[in-house]
Design an enzyme around this catalytic site. Structure first.
Site, short mmCIF file in Angstrom:
data_model
loop_
_atom_site.label_atom_id
_atom_site.label_comp_id
_atom_site.label_asym_id
_atom_site.label_seq_id
_atom_site.Cartn_x
_atom_site.Cartn_y
_atom_site.Cartn_z
N CYS A 78 82.33 66.55 110.55
CA CYS A 78 81.56 66.36 109.32
C CYS A 78 82.43 66.61 108.10
O CYS A 78 83.05 67.66 107.98
CB CYS A 78 80.38 67.32 109.32
SG CYS A 78 79.49 67.30 107.78
N CYS A 416 64.89 83.64 121.15
CA CYS A 416 65.84 83.02 120.23
C CYS A 416 66.85 84.06 119.72
O CYS A 416 67.62 83.76 118.81
CB CYS A 416 65.11 82.37 119.06
SG CYS A 416 64.06 83.51 118.17
#
Ligand code: SAH
Length: 462
Positions: A78, A416
């Site tokens: 990116c 998580c």
């Protein structure tokens, strides 16, 4: 202020070899046992660093020159990687990322949970075949620069909005729509909201995408309830992207970083778009919670279902059930599922989703898991299997104690945050459970987030 004792000095240069990565993705090197955290450095790399800050017990450094690169280092694909901060691991090969996540789970389970890794199997992280374009939701702040609109992201550690044409982890359609909406709004002289002055109109553009259904929703978050040039703008957008099924306005008139306000109205089309995870269909409104990577959510929930080992006879509790995603998955294989969740709107969605799928053996209750489940137990209601999927802070101790009293045959822990998972597993182990295996699943490639599912069984004699 007393001087901090450290074997390094600020603004000095050192040659180091990196040993580890922090859970935030920074490299860790040690000088005389003193840890130095350096962004963008990788384990096994030899490098020159500059110490830029010293705290009690550790220091921060800046990478100056890499002498020997890690075999896992790649060029981040990116072009805005270093400005954005949304991804932290693009400079690591995908294989390297999956290894990093597994190792991190192992380390934390051993260090915090005191788990014996010769007994608990931590599997290799389940990754994506194509770990790009996975996000189904774009939530983009809008600003102004030189008279034009910009839509993109807040530059790292600032509130300047940088224009972004493409985010490589985002569904391409979402980016295209954001850019198109921005261009059309600019054509009609729409003003962006200005945080400092609390003036202007358009605050955020949000796009949601149904991975399976390909349906799209566009949400305009605006300061006020009016909508200049509404008909022209809406017809251009919906003609350009015929997959758009819903256009919604949310009004947020507060001086706040919180994106959404309390008022939401449908401007065009439906209130919901639909998507599917496995065989279950979900209705998604502008404000509903929905997993951002449904492909990997499917992988995670399949694992949770496998670990629950349901035969069709079990009564199951799904604690922290959100919109009932896991509950509905489990309901296909269980006798009865009881979901508990603190947010009332999520429970409304869960009930609607059960109905949408013709699932009649799932019931949902609003409340704190640590209050509702002990109450159920007091009334004589138990479960054969309990699934928990708590937020980052993990399970409340009162809930874990009730699980130990209730003694379900199996506990499936979806997490998580490996740190709180480890802490909670230790408590469950002390109370008679055995952690059999842990499966990390890569829900957020190129970021440092790690999601895990753990299977625990009640040891004989308990
Ligand atoms: N299982 C769901 C959501 C998990 S996220 C899914 O897979 O989609 C964790 C959820 O726990 C959130 O929906 C949050 O609102 C809820 N929550 C947070 N604290 C809670 C508590 N004390 N009791 C019950 N639910 C809680």
């Amino acid at each position: 202020m007393p001087k901090i004792q450290a074997p390094v000095m600020k603004n000095e240069y050192y040659d180091v070899t990196f040993e580890d990565l922090t859970h935030e993705g920074a490299g860790v090197a040690k000088i005389e046992g003193f840890p130095i955290f350096v962004e963008n450095a990788l384990p096994d790399e030899k490098a020159k660093i500059k110490v830029i800050g010293i705290k009690k017990g550790f220091a921060f450094g800046k990478l100056i020159e890499i002498y020997e690169e890690s075999k896992n280092r790649i060029e981040a694909p990116c072009p805005i990687y270093s400005q954005c901060g949304g991804c932290q691991l693009q400079h690591v090969s995908y294989e390297g990322q999956l290894d990093f996540k597994r190792k991190q789970v192992e380390q934390v389970l051993a260090r915090i949970g005191k788990l014996d890794l010769t007994k608990v199997k931590v599997h290799q992280t389940l990754g994506m075949k194509d770990p790009w374009n996975y996000r189904n939701k774009a939530q983009v702040p809008v600003g102004e620069r030189e008279g034009g609109l910009v839509a993109g992201f807040y530059q790292k550690r600032s509130h300047d909005i940088i224009d972004m044409e493409r985010c490589l982890i985002q569904q391409a359609e979402n980016d295209e729509i954001v850019q198109y909406v921005k261009t059309i709004c600019e054509e009609y002289g729409i003003r962006a909201y200005n945080e400092e002055k609390h003036k202007g109109w358009l605050r955020h553009i949000m796009v949601r995408y149904g991975l399976v259904t390909k349906e799209l929703m566009v949400v305009f978050v605006t300061k006020t309830a009016d909508f200049p040039h509404k008909n022209e703008i809406l017809s251009k957008i919906t003609e350009q992207f015929p997959q758009i099924k819903s256009v919604v306005q949310n009004i947020n008139n507060k001086r706040t970083n919180v994106i959404f306000g309390d008022d939401t109205k449908v401007l065009w089309g439906e209130e919901y778009i639909y998507d599917k995870i496995g065989d279950i269909k979900f209705a998604i409104s502008a404000r509903s919670f929905y997993q951002v990577n449904p492909e990997q959510t499917n992988v995670l929930y399949d694992k949770a279902l496998e670990y629950a080992k349901l035969t069709g006879e079990e009564s199951v509790i799904d604690a922290y059930c959100g919109i009932g995603t896991i509950s509905l998955f489990l309901a296909q294989k269980a006798k009865k599922v009881f979901g508990v969740e603190i947010v009332p709107e999520a429970i409304e969605d869960a009930k609607r989703n059960a109905e949408l799928n013709g699932i009649e053996n799932a019931e949902f209750a609003v409340g704190e898991a640590e209050v509702v489940i002990p109450e159920w137990y007091k009334q004589g209601n138990t479960a054969d299997v309990i699934v928990v999927d708590p937020p980052r802070k993990g399970c409340d101790e009162a809930l874990l104690k009730t699980i130990l009293d209730m003694k379900p045959k199996r506990v499936v822990y979806v997490s998580c945050n490996p740190g709180t998972l480890a802490r909670d597993l230790q408590l469950l182990e002390q109370g008679g459970y055995e952690t059999v295996e842990v499966q990390p699943v890569d829900m957020f490639p190129h970021t440092t987030h790690v999601e895990c599912v753990a299977q625990l069984i009640l040891k004989e004699g308990n």
